[in-house]
Scaffold this motif. Structure first.
Motif, PDB file in Angstrom:
ATOM      1  N   PRO B 118       0.835  -1.211   0.000  1.00 45.51           N
ATOM      2  CA  PRO B 118       0.000   0.000   0.000  1.00 45.51           C
ATOM      3  C   PRO B 118       0.865   1.255   0.000  1.00 45.51           C
ATOM      4  CG  PRO B 118      -0.695  -1.550   1.726  1.00 45.51           C
ATOM      5  CD  PRO B 118       0.624  -2.044   1.196  1.00 45.51           C
ATOM      6  N   LEU B 119       0.289   2.370  -0.436  1.00 48.15           N
ATOM      7  CA  LEU B 119       0.998   3.647  -0.389  1.00 48.15           C
ATOM      8  C   LEU B 119       1.083   4.180   1.030  1.00 48.15           C
ATOM      9  CD1 LEU B 119      -0.499   5.453  -3.509  1.00 48.15           C
ATOM     10  CD2 LEU B 119       1.912   4.862  -3.163  1.00 48.15           C
ATOM     11  N   GLY B 120       0.047   3.961   1.824  1.00 45.61           N
ATOM     12  CA  GLY B 120       0.032   4.459   3.205  1.00 45.61           C
ATOM     13  C   GLY B 120      -1.283   5.135   3.521  1.00 45.61           C
ATOM     14  N   SER B 415       2.334   1.028  -4.042  1.00 39.49           N
ATOM     15  CA  SER B 415       3.741   1.156  -4.359  1.00 39.49           C
ATOM     16  C   SER B 415       4.304  -0.270  -4.391  1.00 39.49           C
ATOM     17  CB  SER B 415       4.429   1.998  -3.290  1.00 39.49           C
ATOM     18  OG  SER B 415       5.820   2.123  -3.561  1.00 39.49           O
ATOM     19  N   TYR B 416       5.601  -0.413  -4.297  1.00 43.27           N
ATOM     20  CA  TYR B 416       6.189  -1.749  -4.197  1.00 43.27           C
ATOM     21  C   TYR B 416       7.414  -1.677  -3.299  1.00 43.27           C
ATOM     22  CZ  TYR B 416       9.126   0.266  -7.900  1.00 43.27           C
ATOM     23  OH  TYR B 416       9.937   1.093  -8.625  1.00 43.27           O
TER      24      TYR B 416
END
Lengths: 428, 428
Positions: B118-120, B415-416
């Protein structure tokens, strides 16, 4: 001869926009030819380049720049040949531009795909290494992007000579020479104006110290890659193979300590700390590594415990969040994997973190829960590198989560467009 | 009862950070259960939701909000059931979190991979549609992100009721309820503070008009998706199948004119303009489309040439760069593909552009050279849509080139991280 008064940012910005559009139409063959021409000319025109470099070095000596800094500025034939060789290896990589990332046939017969395209204009702010001028120009040309370079004032003559050579090489291949431009002004205000220049720069890459990177993160009005600061950990778990852990930790700290993926803090599980700490301390002592220890590590490594001249001192709170870029390591004893994960979350910079363990569940939890650009099991944090990941070349290591994370190679210098091929389809 | 004075941005921002970290450890099964609970509760608790919605609608009527606006605010059982159905279809999509994007074995035996994370925390600023509260919460939960919502003041009661329902549904599934938070303050200054809140928000998504989007693009201190403004073109080439071109252009303009991927400007090659323009004009006349024409189109469509009541008026220069969001089309006659490409480059917004042609080279050049988020051959620009591209759901259509371009679905909310599995490797 007087130069006409012009606004260099606007002039070069507009020229870069035009060049980027032209470059987008240039075939991969022509872009590769430009790279091969650069590789040839960097060596063929060594006289002009090395003369310019000598002017910078003389000025630097007069200014009293330190020796290590002058060494970073210095070019010679061997370094030019190494640069040329790097350029040839980028030329040999597959063309990222035009690659079809995915292509699907939809139920209505539309062929929906995504194709890589250049980002447009890349702006780069960097310091004293003139090789960056060639590295970055090469990566941008290969990925179809125009680039505007803002190098440090200490190497303005070297950078100008190199960018002249690059521009000639690009034009000779039939590509637009304005795809590579170097700011002649070394006025510090120019950096501030670059941060505002959304209209001219699509991606900003700062290569420099913490201060520059923070400024770009705070003030840039366009997307920017910020990263490069690595407070990196290695956690030696209670189920670690201690010999392996000694090799990995030693490598992560000592093999090249001045880089962002070098280890800063060693975390050791309390069960193995009595056996492990003296072992790594004696290896560190041979390499001259100073260990900044918490109370428990200190008590295990007190002067009475070391056969050799250990450099063991108490750690301060600040040490846990410091990127040392030196032969210094923080050392802390923890009681559990959870304590290690908490330490990394509290003090880390999300760059490169490793666990050494033979315990399957501990390895899985570490990989799942550490939120860093790269997470390592039973290997050195030094592997967080575009070359090691098979990219062939990198422009930076991103600790952002947006667009690119970790090493940024050619693909990370691209965007994509959707292409939809139909035969008369309409939406119902 | 008096509320304690608190700073809502800081409180919710800190709570979101904690929830995001908790959510990152929650399995896909639990996240899906949260979604299914939302779908159930949105219908089961219709009384509370519709009561709150009626308060907003009454207040809106008293304020004299226009009828179309009140309609966008309005909820009823049918709409709640449609919302629940959308939530169930997002639940049925594959989990983006943890997907391994690539995995390679390197020559030294390291297994180097990339894994989606996740991006946050996602921040969303939106206006009057309460369904957005559920849509965005659902997409963020599915992709493992916490979300902070800032809805319009006109629907604060509806949004509060919906977010209460969502938070209960999330908690019931065993996920952190603070993964979804709605600002209670409708103070306009809050938006300005959100733009500064780098520490709490990892990605900002503005869903609203041009003014909001421009402000976010200019002032946001964190990554933001800006897009949504589409000045979209369809170019009818001299080798077009004119019947197909009439269907495609009609669809692109008329099927739903209030959206960003609807056609704004029709470009017609001069060779086919005399045959094509009366044809499309008569279809447009039936649908009530006003045509704002350049001089040459006007001369071909003058009142004497139309059998029906054509709405044909001269175009102003501004019309070429206007997103009409209405039954209005700019119409221009061009002499070549190059002229069409130049027009699109000059006036377009890089959103959705189409060519209708049977000429292979013209189609290839259009796809290569038009620099838009999606480029279409022989089909309607209306297909630039996450659902049509097979995403199942979308949060926005990006006209940025960074991170995500075109429709943004679940994958684009991730994201990764790099994962590197070794067996004692060190760098040499």
């Amino acid at each position: 001869m007087m130069k006409t008064m012009t606004d260099e940012l606007v002039d070069k910005g507009e020229a870069a926009r035009i060049a980027a559009r032209q470059l987008a139409k240039v075939s991969g063959g022509v872009r590769n030819q430009a790279l091969l021409n650069i590789a040839d000319r960097v060596v063929d025109e060594q006289d002009a380049i090395l003369d310019a470099n000598r002017i910078d070095l003389d000025a630097g000596r007069q200014k009293g720049l330190p020796e290590y800094y002058l060494d970073r500025m210095m070019l010679d034939l061997e370094r030019l040949e190494a640069i040329a060789s790097d350029v040839r290896s980028v030329a040999s990589l597959p063309d990222p531009v035009g690659e079809v990332i995915e292509m699907r046939s939809m139920p209505n017969g539309l062929q929906v795909g995504r194709r890589r395209v250049p980002l447009g204009v890349v702006g780069v702010i960097y310091e004293s290494r003139p090789n960056v001028t060639v590295d970055i120009s090469t990566l941008c040309l290969k990925s179809g992007n125009a680039v505007i370079l803002r190098g440090g004032s200490d190497t303005i003559n070297s950078n100008t000579a190199l960018s002249d050579v690059i521009r000639q090489a690009v034009a000779e291949a039939g590509a637009p020479e304005n795809a590579v431009q170097l700011f002649q002004s070394t006025d510090r205000q120019l950096v501030g104006r670059m941060l505002e220049a959304r209209d001219y720069i699509d991606l900003l890459i700062p290569r420099g110290g913490q201060e520059l990177i923070n400024r770009v993160a705070r003030d840039a009005k366009m997307p920017a890659i910020t990263g490069g600061v690595g407070v990196c950990h290695t956690y030696v778990d209670k189920e670690a193979d201690l010999d392996m852990a000694a090799d990995i930790v030693f490598n992560a700290k000592v093999q090249r300590y001045s880089v962002c993926n070098a280890m800063d803090t060693l975390l050791v599980h309390s069960t193995v700390a009595p056996a492990y700490l003296p072992k790594i301390a004696s290896k560190f002592a041979e390499a001259g590594v100073e260990m900044r220890c918490d109370r428990r590590a200190l008590s295990l490594l007190g002067p009475s415990n070391g056969g050799r001249a250990l450099q063991v001192i108490p750690a301060s709170e600040d040490d846990w969040s410091t990127e040392f870029l030196a032969l210094i390591a923080g050392v802390r004893v923890v009681d559990s994997l959870d304590d290690a994960l908490n330490h990394i979350q509290t003090y880390g910079s999300g760059h490169s973190d490793a666990i050494v363990t033979e315990d399957y569940s501990a390895a899985m939890r570490f990989v799942d829960e550490v939120d860093s650009s790269a997470v390592f099991v039973n290997c050195s944090t030094r592997f967080n590198d575009g070359g090691q990941f098979g990219f062939g070349a990198e422009v930076a290591i991103s600790t952002n989560k947006f667009h690119a994370r970790g090493p940024m190679g050619l693909k990370e210098l691209t965007s994509y467009k959707w292409t939809v091929m139909g035969s008369g389809q309409v939406r119902t």
